[in-house]
Design a protein around this motif. Sequence first.
Motif, PDB file in Angstrom:
ATOM      1  N   ASP A  86       0.833  -1.211   0.000  1.00 19.23           N
ATOM      2  CA  ASP A  86       0.000   0.000   0.000  1.00 19.23           C
ATOM      3  C   ASP A  86       0.863   1.256   0.000  1.00 19.23           C
ATOM      4  N   LEU A  87       1.943   1.231   0.772  1.00 17.56           N
ATOM      5  CA  LEU A  87       2.842   2.387   0.808  1.00 17.56           C
ATOM      6  C   LEU A  87       3.506   2.615  -0.540  1.00 17.56           C
ATOM      7  N   ARG A  88       3.933   1.539  -1.166  1.00 17.74           N
ATOM      8  CA  ARG A  88       4.561   1.659  -2.486  1.00 17.74           C
ATOM      9  C   ARG A  88       3.567   2.214  -3.495  1.00 17.74           C
ATOM     10  N   GLN A  89       2.350   1.697  -3.453  1.00 23.53           N
ATOM     11  CA  GLN A  89       1.322   2.177  -4.374  1.00 23.53           C
ATOM     12  C   GLN A  89       1.032   3.656  -4.146  1.00 23.53           C
ATOM     13  N   LEU A  90       0.976   4.060  -2.883  1.00 25.35           N
ATOM     14  CA  LEU A  90       0.729   5.463  -2.554  1.00 25.35           C
ATOM     15  C   LEU A  90       1.889   6.329  -3.034  1.00 25.35           C
ATOM     16  N   ALA A  91       3.114   5.875  -2.790  1.00 29.65           N
ATOM     17  CA  ALA A  91       4.290   6.646  -3.179  1.00 29.65           C
ATOM     18  C   ALA A  91       4.374   6.823  -4.691  1.00 29.65           C
ATOM     19  N   GLU A  92       3.945   5.816  -5.431  1.00 29.93           N
ATOM     20  CA  GLU A  92       4.052   5.850  -6.888  1.00 29.93           C
ATOM     21  C   GLU A  92       2.797   6.398  -7.563  1.00 29.93           C
ATOM     22  N   SER A  93       1.806   6.788  -6.786  1.00 33.64           N
ATOM     23  CA  SER A  93       0.569   7.319  -7.350  1.00 33.64           C
ATOM     24  C   SER A  93       0.791   8.728  -7.892  1.00 33.64           C
ATOM     25  N   PRO A 145      11.774  -1.107   5.912  1.00 30.99           N
ATOM     26  CA  PRO A 145      11.427  -1.013   4.486  1.00 30.99           C
ATOM     27  C   PRO A 145      10.306  -0.014   4.209  1.00 30.99           C
ATOM     28  N   LYS A 146       9.379   0.153   5.159  1.00 28.36           N
ATOM     29  CA  LYS A 146       8.279   1.095   4.976  1.00 28.36           C
ATOM     30  C   LYS A 146       8.734   2.531   5.204  1.00 28.36           C
ATOM     31  N   VAL A 147       9.693   2.697   6.125  1.00 32.51           N
ATOM     32  CA  VAL A 147      10.235   4.027   6.400  1.00 32.51           C
ATOM     33  C   VAL A 147      10.839   4.629   5.137  1.00 32.51           C
ATOM     34  N   PHE A 148      11.395   3.790   4.289  1.00 29.67           N
ATOM     35  CA  PHE A 148      11.994   4.263   3.038  1.00 29.67           C
ATOM     36  C   PHE A 148      10.992   5.085   2.233  1.00 29.67           C
ATOM     37  N   PHE A 149       9.759   4.603   2.118  1.00 28.73           N
ATOM     38  CA  PHE A 149       8.764   5.302   1.310  1.00 28.73           C
ATOM     39  C   PHE A 149       8.261   6.565   2.001  1.00 28.73           C
ATOM     40  N   VAL A 150       8.201   6.549   3.337  1.00 34.50           N
ATOM     41  CA  VAL A 150       7.775   7.757   4.052  1.00 34.50           C
ATOM     42  C   VAL A 150       8.852   8.839   3.936  1.00 34.50           C
ATOM     43  N   ARG A 151      10.118   8.437   4.007  1.00 34.74           N
ATOM     44  CA  ARG A 151      11.213   9.394   3.806  1.00 34.74           C
ATOM     45  C   ARG A 151      11.130  10.019   2.410  1.00 34.74           C
ATOM     46  N   ARG A 152      10.843   9.180   1.416  1.00 41.09           N
ATOM     47  CA  ARG A 152      10.727   9.684   0.045  1.00 41.09           C
ATOM     48  C   ARG A 152       9.590  10.689  -0.061  1.00 41.09           C
ATOM     49  N   LEU A 153       8.478  10.388   0.590  1.00 37.39           N
ATOM     50  CA  LEU A 153       7.323  11.284   0.567  1.00 37.39           C
ATOM     51  C   LEU A 153       7.668  12.631   1.199  1.00 37.39           C
ATOM     52  N   ILE A 154       8.329  12.603   2.342  1.00 36.57           N
ATOM     53  CA  ILE A 154       8.709  13.848   3.010  1.00 36.57           C
ATOM     54  C   ILE A 154       9.701  14.632   2.159  1.00 36.57           C
ATOM     55  N   SER A 155      10.577  13.911   1.478  1.00 34.29           N
ATOM     56  CA  SER A 155      11.522  14.565   0.572  1.00 34.29           C
ATOM     57  C   SER A 155      10.788  15.263  -0.573  1.00 34.29           C
ATOM     58  N   ILE A 157       7.813  16.531  -0.467  1.00 24.70           N
ATOM     59  CA  ILE A 157       7.116  17.708   0.061  1.00 24.70           C
ATOM     60  C   ILE A 157       8.084  18.853   0.330  1.00 24.70           C
ATOM     61  N   THR A 158       9.250  18.520   0.873  1.00 26.01           N
ATOM     62  CA  THR A 158      10.189  19.555   1.325  1.00 26.01           C
ATOM     63  C   THR A 158      11.276  19.907   0.317  1.00 26.01           C
ATOM     64  N   ALA A 159      11.454  19.058  -0.699  1.00 22.70           N
ATOM     65  CA  ALA A 159      12.561  19.215  -1.664  1.00 22.70           C
ATOM     66  C   ALA A 159      13.924  19.092  -0.971  1.00 22.70           C
ATOM     67  N   ILE A 160      13.961  18.412   0.160  1.00 22.76           N
ATOM     68  CA  ILE A 160      15.209  18.110   0.858  1.00 22.76           C
ATOM     69  C   ILE A 160      15.632  16.699   0.458  1.00 22.76           C
ATOM     70  N   PRO A 161      16.902  16.473   0.144  1.00 23.95           N
ATOM     71  CA  PRO A 161      17.345  15.122  -0.242  1.00 23.95           C
ATOM     72  C   PRO A 161      16.997  14.075   0.805  1.00 23.95           C
ATOM     73  N   GLU A 162      16.648  12.866   0.338  1.00 25.10           N
ATOM     74  CA  GLU A 162      16.194  11.804   1.232  1.00 25.10           C
ATOM     75  C   GLU A 162      17.226  11.424   2.288  1.00 25.10           C
ATOM     76  N   ASP A 163      18.531  11.560   1.958  1.00 23.95           N
ATOM     77  CA  ASP A 163      19.565  11.145   2.901  1.00 23.95           C
ATOM     78  C   ASP A 163      19.999  12.268   3.838  1.00 23.95           C
ATOM     79  N   ASP A 164      19.343  13.418   3.749  1.00 30.96           N
ATOM     80  CA  ASP A 164      19.685  14.529   4.635  1.00 30.96           C
ATOM     81  C   ASP A 164      19.150  14.234   6.046  1.00 30.96           C
ATOM     82  N   PRO A 165      19.941  14.508   7.101  1.00 31.77           N
ATOM     83  CA  PRO A 165      19.462  14.271   8.474  1.00 31.77           C
ATOM     84  C   PRO A 165      18.153  14.986   8.790  1.00 31.77           C
ATOM     85  N   ALA A 166      17.871  16.093   8.100  1.00 30.64           N
ATOM     86  CA  ALA A 166      16.624  16.817   8.348  1.00 30.64           C
ATOM     87  C   ALA A 166      15.405  15.956   8.039  1.00 30.64           C
ATOM     88  N   ILE A 167      15.547  15.050   7.082  1.00 32.42           N
ATOM     89  CA  ILE A 167      14.431  14.171   6.727  1.00 32.42           C
ATOM     90  C   ILE A 167      14.098  13.242   7.891  1.00 32.42           C
TER      91      ILE A 167
END
Length: 224
Positions: A86-93, A145-155, A157-167
């Motif tokens: 579901d997370l993957r589907q949401l992320a790729e929607s 594995p699910k956190v990966f998609f939430v990090r991508r989503l926050i990235s 929204i914020t335009a901050i790179p996924e590997d930045d500590p701010a994420i």
Amino acid sequence: MDVPPEKPTGNASRGLRADGEATRARILEAAGELFAAGGYADTTSKAIAARAGVDQASINYHFGSRSGLYQALLADAHRRLVSLADLRQLAESRLAPAQKLRTLIEQLVQRATGSTQGWHLKVLVREILAPSPHCQTLFQEEIFPKVFFVRRLISEITAIPEDDPAITRCLLSVMAPCLMLLLGTSGIPGPVQELLRMPGEALSEHLHRYALAGLTAIAQEHAG
């Protein structure tokens, strides 16, 4: 002369598989109810087998051990909370990033405030409040594995790179209120109980608006 046993026909084979799946599901259900009530340490294989109406060998056959059964329960419970698919589907929607976040928050709020929670959420909450030796496995196999998609989503929204500590900081800030709602289902006293009595739609709207405002502020700070 010995006559070899007949191999099961296609229909018989399917019947055996169906019986095995039904037994496995019955063990899971019985174990879930007992683990939710008593926790991992105080729930025995004997008690699970008795409640499921099977012998203890069936537990070992389907899950390898009581530990394997408990790990399967934790994984199943977390998938019911939010599944990787579901997370993957949401992320790729094609939804806007902010709407993706709203959808995720709505799902978590619905799980916390729903009237038919069963044992799944209770097992997860008990594990979080009183971790067993299997908590690390839950994080490694289900949560990370699910956190990966939430990090991508926050990235997004914020335009901050996924590997930045701010994420990571944003991830904790966004998910912490949802976690508190889930923990509140255990009956912990305090303001969270008042929140759980609120309409889910209003609660989702508030959490989404609050999270989005914070993410916008962090994005502006990061860009400046």
